[in-house]
Scaffold this motif. Structure first.
Motif, PDB file in Angstrom:
ATOM      1  N   LEU A 177       0.811  -1.119   0.074  1.00 24.72           N
ATOM      2  CA  LEU A 177       0.059   0.030  -0.017  1.00 24.72           C
ATOM      3  C   LEU A 177       0.828   1.174   0.056  1.00 24.72           C
ATOM      4  O   LEU A 177       1.898   1.291   0.744  1.00 24.72           O
ATOM      5  N   SER A 178       0.384   2.134  -0.917  1.00 19.69           N
ATOM      6  CA  SER A 178       1.253   3.428  -0.536  1.00 19.69           C
ATOM      7  C   SER A 178       0.791   4.099   0.363  1.00 19.69           C
ATOM      8  O   SER A 178      -0.232   4.426   0.992  1.00 19.69           O
ATOM      9  N   PRO A 179       1.874   4.723   1.219  1.00 20.34           N
ATOM     10  CA  PRO A 179       1.521   5.368   2.398  1.00 20.34           C
ATOM     11  C   PRO A 179       0.704   6.819   2.026  1.00 20.34           C
ATOM     12  O   PRO A 179      -0.203   7.130   2.963  1.00 20.34           O
ATOM     13  N   SER A 180       0.623   7.331   0.962  1.00 24.21           N
ATOM     14  CA  SER A 180      -0.358   8.453   0.545  1.00 24.21           C
ATOM     15  C   SER A 180      -1.596   7.767   0.276  1.00 24.21           C
ATOM     16  O   SER A 180      -2.666   8.806   0.201  1.00 24.21           O
ATOM     17  N   SER A 181      -1.866   6.696   0.203  1.00 28.98           N
ATOM     18  CA  SER A 181      -3.390   6.171  -0.002  1.00 28.98           C
ATOM     19  C   SER A 181      -4.292   6.458   1.232  1.00 28.98           C
ATOM     20  O   SER A 181      -5.330   6.791   1.080  1.00 28.98           O
ATOM     21  N   ILE A 182      -3.940   6.804   2.404  1.00 27.84           N
ATOM     22  CA  ILE A 182      -4.653   6.946   3.385  1.00 27.84           C
ATOM     23  C   ILE A 182      -5.256   8.483   3.240  1.00 27.84           C
ATOM     24  O   ILE A 182      -6.287   8.691   3.874  1.00 27.84           O
ATOM     25  N   PHE A 183      -4.435   9.531   2.489  1.00 26.21           N
ATOM     26  CA  PHE A 183      -5.023  10.715   2.211  1.00 26.21           C
ATOM     27  C   PHE A 183      -6.094  10.759   1.296  1.00 26.21           C
ATOM     28  O   PHE A 183      -7.044  11.799   1.452  1.00 26.21           O
ATOM     29  N   ALA A 184      -6.373   9.730   0.492  1.00 31.42           N
ATOM     30  CA  ALA A 184      -7.425   9.533  -0.569  1.00 31.42           C
ATOM     31  C   ALA A 184      -8.329   8.907   0.061  1.00 31.42           C
ATOM     32  O   ALA A 184      -9.818   9.093  -0.221  1.00 31.42           O
ATOM     33  N   HIS A 185      -8.150   8.109   1.130  1.00 31.33           N
ATOM     34  CA  HIS A 185      -9.201   7.185   1.737  1.00 31.33           C
ATOM     35  C   HIS A 185      -9.425   7.260   3.451  1.00 31.33           C
ATOM     36  O   HIS A 185      -8.563   6.571   4.121  1.00 31.33           O
ATOM     37  N   ARG A 186      -9.754   8.239   3.678  1.00 27.60           N
ATOM     38  CA  ARG A 186      -9.597   8.821   5.165  1.00 27.60           C
ATOM     39  C   ARG A 186     -10.189   8.379   6.182  1.00 27.60           C
ATOM     40  O   ARG A 186     -10.037   8.595   7.526  1.00 27.60           O
ATOM     41  N   THR A 187     -11.431   7.546   5.827  1.00 25.41           N
ATOM     42  CA  THR A 187     -11.973   7.060   6.930  1.00 25.41           C
ATOM     43  C   THR A 187     -11.832   5.530   6.692  1.00 25.41           C
ATOM     44  O   THR A 187     -11.203   4.809   5.825  1.00 25.41           O
ATOM     45  N   ALA A 188     -11.993   4.529   8.011  1.00 25.07           N
ATOM     46  CA  ALA A 188     -11.466   3.006   8.141  1.00 25.07           C
ATOM     47  C   ALA A 188     -12.446   2.669   7.190  1.00 25.07           C
ATOM     48  O   ALA A 188     -11.946   1.499   6.444  1.00 25.07           O
ATOM     49  N   ARG A 189     -13.713   2.684   6.805  1.00 25.02           N
ATOM     50  CA  ARG A 189     -14.447   2.041   5.818  1.00 25.02           C
ATOM     51  C   ARG A 189     -13.953   2.374   4.465  1.00 25.02           C
ATOM     52  O   ARG A 189     -13.801   1.486   3.790  1.00 25.02           O
ATOM     53  N   ALA A 190     -13.495   3.548   4.100  1.00 26.39           N
ATOM     54  CA  ALA A 190     -13.080   3.755   2.777  1.00 26.39           C
ATOM     55  C   ALA A 190     -11.707   3.328   2.612  1.00 26.39           C
ATOM     56  O   ALA A 190     -11.320   2.691   1.354  1.00 26.39           O
ATOM     57  N   PHE A 191     -10.800   3.169   3.531  1.00 21.48           N
ATOM     58  CA  PHE A 191      -9.382   2.554   3.728  1.00 21.48           C
ATOM     59  C   PHE A 191      -9.654   1.073   3.331  1.00 21.48           C
ATOM     60  O   PHE A 191      -8.596   0.311   2.706  1.00 21.48           O
ATOM     61  N   ALA A 192     -10.549   0.405   4.086  1.00 16.26           N
ATOM     62  CA  ALA A 192     -10.741  -0.883   3.954  1.00 16.26           C
ATOM     63  C   ALA A 192     -11.148  -1.369   2.769  1.00 16.26           C
ATOM     64  O   ALA A 192     -10.685  -2.390   2.064  1.00 16.26           O
ATOM     65  N   ALA A 193     -11.969  -0.582   1.967  1.00 16.25           N
ATOM     66  CA  ALA A 193     -12.468  -0.838   0.887  1.00 16.25           C
ATOM     67  C   ALA A 193     -11.486  -0.641  -0.230  1.00 16.25           C
ATOM     68  O   ALA A 193     -11.197  -1.631  -1.326  1.00 16.25           O
TER      69      ALA A 193
END
Length: 87
Positions: A56-72
């Motif tokens: 996973l790219s470390p920057s991916s959390i900035f685009a998927h900021r909630t646990a639900r979005a990041f899990a998806a």
């Protein structure tokens, strides 16, 4: 009708809570609004990637900021990696 949670939602939410120190975060709370910062984000993404067994790219959390979005997102990455290995 509510969205079905990703199989990774509990894992991601647990890591979000652990790394932010905020046990009250819900699956729809913003990681950064809940106590995360860029330093914590890198460690959180690394932990999730390690547990899920994906890159996973470390920057991916900035685009998927909630646990639900990041899990998806984790679920999508996992599916892509599995498809690549099978193909």
């Amino acid at each position: 009708m509510s969205e079905m949670p990703s199989p990774y939602e509990e894992l991601v939410l647990e890591q979000f809570r652990t790394f932010t120190g905020n046990g009250n975060l819900s699956a729809t709370d913003d990681f950064f609004g809940g106590g995360g910062d860029s330093f914590v984000a890198v460690h959180t993404v690394s932990a999730v990637a390690s547990i899920a067994g994906v890159e996973l790219s470390p920057s991916s959390i900035f685009a998927h900021r909630t646990a639900r979005a990041f899990a998806a997102h984790v679920s999508t990455v996992t599916e892509r990696e599995n498809d690549r290995e099978e193909g």
